[in-house]
Motif scaffolding. Structure first.
Motif, PDB file in Angstrom:
ATOM      1  N   GLY A  67       9.991 -32.220 -44.138  1.00 53.78           N
ATOM      2  CA  GLY A  67       9.841 -31.718 -42.781  1.00 53.78           C
ATOM      3  C   GLY A  67      11.137 -31.144 -42.241  1.00 53.78           C
ATOM      4  N   GLY A  68      11.010 -30.276 -41.273  1.00 60.20           N
ATOM      5  CA  GLY A  68      12.170 -29.625 -40.689  1.00 60.20           C
ATOM      6  C   GLY A  68      13.159 -30.582 -40.050  1.00 60.20           C
ATOM      7  N   LEU A  69      12.675 -31.709 -39.540  1.00 55.95           N
ATOM      8  CA  LEU A  69      13.574 -32.699 -38.944  1.00 55.95           C
ATOM      9  C   LEU A  69      14.508 -33.287 -40.003  1.00 55.95           C
ATOM     10  N   GLY A  70      13.946 -33.657 -41.130  1.00 56.35           N
ATOM     11  CA  GLY A  70      14.754 -34.208 -42.217  1.00 56.35           C
ATOM     12  C   GLY A  70      15.696 -33.177 -42.804  1.00 56.35           C
ATOM     13  N   VAL A  71      15.214 -31.935 -42.925  1.00 55.89           N
ATOM     14  CA  VAL A  71      16.054 -30.857 -43.451  1.00 55.89           C
ATOM     15  C   VAL A  71      17.240 -30.622 -42.524  1.00 55.89           C
ATOM     16  N   ALA A  72      16.997 -30.584 -41.217  1.00 63.64           N
ATOM     17  CA  ALA A  72      18.084 -30.378 -40.252  1.00 63.64           C
ATOM     18  C   ALA A  72      19.132 -31.475 -40.376  1.00 63.64           C
ATOM     19  N   ARG A  73      18.681 -32.707 -40.437  1.00 64.57           N
ATOM     20  CA  ARG A  73      19.614 -33.840 -40.532  1.00 64.57           C
ATOM     21  C   ARG A  73      20.385 -33.821 -41.852  1.00 64.57           C
ATOM     22  N   GLN A  74      19.692 -33.571 -42.956  1.00 68.19           N
ATOM     23  CA  GLN A  74      20.345 -33.574 -44.257  1.00 68.19           C
ATOM     24  C   GLN A  74      21.398 -32.469 -44.364  1.00 68.19           C
ATOM     25  N   LEU A  75      21.058 -31.271 -43.886  1.00 67.01           N
ATOM     26  CA  LEU A  75      22.028 -30.175 -43.957  1.00 67.01           C
ATOM     27  C   LEU A  75      23.221 -30.432 -43.042  1.00 67.01           C
ATOM     28  N   ARG A  76      22.982 -31.073 -41.900  1.00 69.32           N
ATOM     29  CA  ARG A  76      24.083 -31.426 -40.988  1.00 69.32           C
ATOM     30  C   ARG A  76      25.036 -32.401 -41.694  1.00 69.32           C
ATOM     31  N   ASP A  77      24.467 -33.305 -42.508  1.00 71.91           N
ATOM     32  CA  ASP A  77      25.287 -34.280 -43.238  1.00 71.91           C
ATOM     33  C   ASP A  77      25.998 -33.661 -44.438  1.00 71.91           C
ATOM     34  N   GLU A  78      25.361 -32.706 -45.110  1.00 78.52           N
ATOM     35  CA  GLU A  78      25.868 -32.193 -46.379  1.00 78.52           C
ATOM     36  C   GLU A  78      26.818 -30.997 -46.254  1.00 78.52           C
ATOM     37  N   LEU A  79      26.645 -30.182 -45.227  1.00 78.80           N
ATOM     38  CA  LEU A  79      27.429 -28.959 -45.116  1.00 78.80           C
ATOM     39  C   LEU A  79      28.571 -29.124 -44.118  1.00 78.80           C
ATOM     40  N   ASP A  80      29.726 -28.558 -44.457  1.00 81.16           N
ATOM     41  CA  ASP A  80      30.865 -28.619 -43.536  1.00 81.16           C
ATOM     42  C   ASP A  80      30.581 -27.829 -42.260  1.00 81.16           C
ATOM     43  N   GLU A  81      29.971 -26.645 -42.421  1.00 78.72           N
ATOM     44  CA  GLU A  81      29.635 -25.802 -41.274  1.00 78.72           C
ATOM     45  C   GLU A  81      28.190 -25.330 -41.401  1.00 78.72           C
ATOM     46  N   PRO A  82      27.236 -26.195 -41.060  1.00 80.92           N
ATOM     47  CA  PRO A  82      25.831 -25.801 -41.194  1.00 80.92           C
ATOM     48  C   PRO A  82      25.450 -24.739 -40.173  1.00 80.92           C
ATOM     49  N   PRO A  83      24.428 -23.948 -40.493  1.00 80.25           N
ATOM     50  CA  PRO A  83      23.936 -22.999 -39.497  1.00 80.25           C
ATOM     51  C   PRO A  83      23.402 -23.756 -38.276  1.00 80.25           C
ATOM     52  N   THR A  84      23.343 -23.082 -37.167  1.00 78.54           N
ATOM     53  CA  THR A  84      22.684 -23.634 -35.995  1.00 78.54           C
ATOM     54  C   THR A  84      21.241 -23.933 -36.382  1.00 78.54           C
ATOM     55  N   SER A  85      20.693 -25.025 -35.859  1.00 80.51           N
ATOM     56  CA  SER A  85      19.322 -25.388 -36.228  1.00 80.51           C
ATOM     57  C   SER A  85      18.456 -25.609 -34.996  1.00 80.51           C
ATOM     58  N   CYS A  86      17.205 -25.193 -35.129  1.00 75.66           N
ATOM     59  CA  CYS A  86      16.197 -25.397 -34.098  1.00 75.66           C
ATOM     60  C   CYS A  86      14.931 -25.845 -34.809  1.00 75.66           C
ATOM     61  N   VAL A  87      14.392 -26.986 -34.413  1.00 79.00           N
ATOM     62  CA  VAL A  87      13.186 -27.521 -35.033  1.00 79.00           C
ATOM     63  C   VAL A  87      11.991 -27.263 -34.120  1.00 79.00           C
ATOM     64  N   VAL A  88      10.911 -26.778 -34.720  1.00 82.08           N
ATOM     65  CA  VAL A  88       9.668 -26.542 -33.990  1.00 82.08           C
ATOM     66  C   VAL A  88       8.786 -27.772 -34.177  1.00 82.08           C
ATOM     67  N   LEU A  89       8.489 -28.436 -33.079  1.00 81.33           N
ATOM     68  CA  LEU A  89       7.735 -29.687 -33.087  1.00 81.33           C
ATOM     69  C   LEU A  89       6.273 -29.466 -32.722  1.00 81.33           C
ATOM     70  N   ALA A  90       5.425 -30.379 -33.161  1.00 82.18           N
ATOM     71  CA  ALA A  90       4.006 -30.298 -32.835  1.00 82.18           C
ATOM     72  C   ALA A  90       3.739 -30.745 -31.398  1.00 82.18           C
ATOM     73  N   ARG A  91       4.559 -31.686 -30.888  1.00 82.21           N
ATOM     74  CA  ARG A  91       4.344 -32.241 -29.551  1.00 82.21           C
ATOM     75  C   ARG A  91       5.671 -32.367 -28.809  1.00 82.21           C
ATOM     76  N   ALA A  92       5.647 -32.078 -27.539  1.00 81.09           N
ATOM     77  CA  ALA A  92       6.855 -32.221 -26.719  1.00 81.09           C
ATOM     78  C   ALA A  92       7.339 -33.673 -26.707  1.00 81.09           C
ATOM     79  N   ALA A  93       6.425 -34.626 -26.865  1.00 80.73           N
ATOM     80  CA  ALA A  93       6.793 -36.046 -26.881  1.00 80.73           C
ATOM     81  C   ALA A  93       7.691 -36.396 -28.062  1.00 80.73           C
ATOM     82  N   ASP A  94       7.767 -35.517 -29.056  1.00 79.29           N
ATOM     83  CA  ASP A  94       8.595 -35.760 -30.238  1.00 79.29           C
ATOM     84  C   ASP A  94      10.008 -35.204 -30.113  1.00 79.29           C
ATOM     85  N   GLU A  95      10.402 -34.777 -28.916  1.00 73.79           N
ATOM     86  CA  GLU A  95      11.742 -34.214 -28.740  1.00 73.79           C
ATOM     87  C   GLU A  95      12.836 -35.203 -29.119  1.00 73.79           C
ATOM     88  N   TRP A  96      12.580 -36.488 -28.994  1.00 74.67           N
ATOM     89  CA  TRP A  96      13.571 -37.490 -29.389  1.00 74.67           C
ATOM     90  C   TRP A  96      13.884 -37.390 -30.880  1.00 74.67           C
TER      91      TRP A  96
END
Length: 133
Positions: A67-96
């Protein structure tokens, strides 16, 4: 005069990637032109980040198997300068979950073209602002 940016669209579902691209458009602002690269899995995403100067990753939070959430987190951990990331969620309640993933922003399906384009333009311009270089 417009600036060209590269946006990576990530989802296993081609219809979702098409909806993302459609919601943003090729020229979401007078001074912004977007080149798109598309990825359907994690390995391809990493390869594209290595091959292109990706400014923004628009990640499907519902993508499978990664999922995009896991990909965003993993790339943030692995890359020194990751690209800006925006995740598209199914529900607004999942913003956390967006905060957990350390994504720079979140959007919610269905993507509103006005909100999506404005958000993407703001993220792109912020990435290239002198304060961030």
């Amino acid at each position: 005069m417009s600036t060209e940016y590269t946006v990576l669209l990530y989802s296993h579902n081609t219809a979702v990637r098409k909806a993302m691209r459609s919601a943003i458009g090729d020229n979401p602002a007078a001074d912004v032109h977007i080149e798109y690269v598309e990825s359907s899995d994690y390995a391809e995403t990493v390869r594209l980040i290595d091959d292109y100067e990706v400014d923004l990753m628009l990640l499907d939070g519902e993508a499978q198997p990664a999922g995009g959430l896991g990909v965003a987190r993993q790339l943030r951990d692995e890359l020194d300068e990751p690209p800006t990331s925006c995740v598209v969620l199914a529900r607004a309640a999942d913003e956390w979950l967006g905060a957990w993933s350390r994504a720079d922003a979140t959007l919610t399906h269905p993507l509103d073209p006005v909100t999506t384009a404005e958000s993407v333009v703001a993220l792109l311009k912020k990435r290239r602002s002198p304060a961030n270089t």
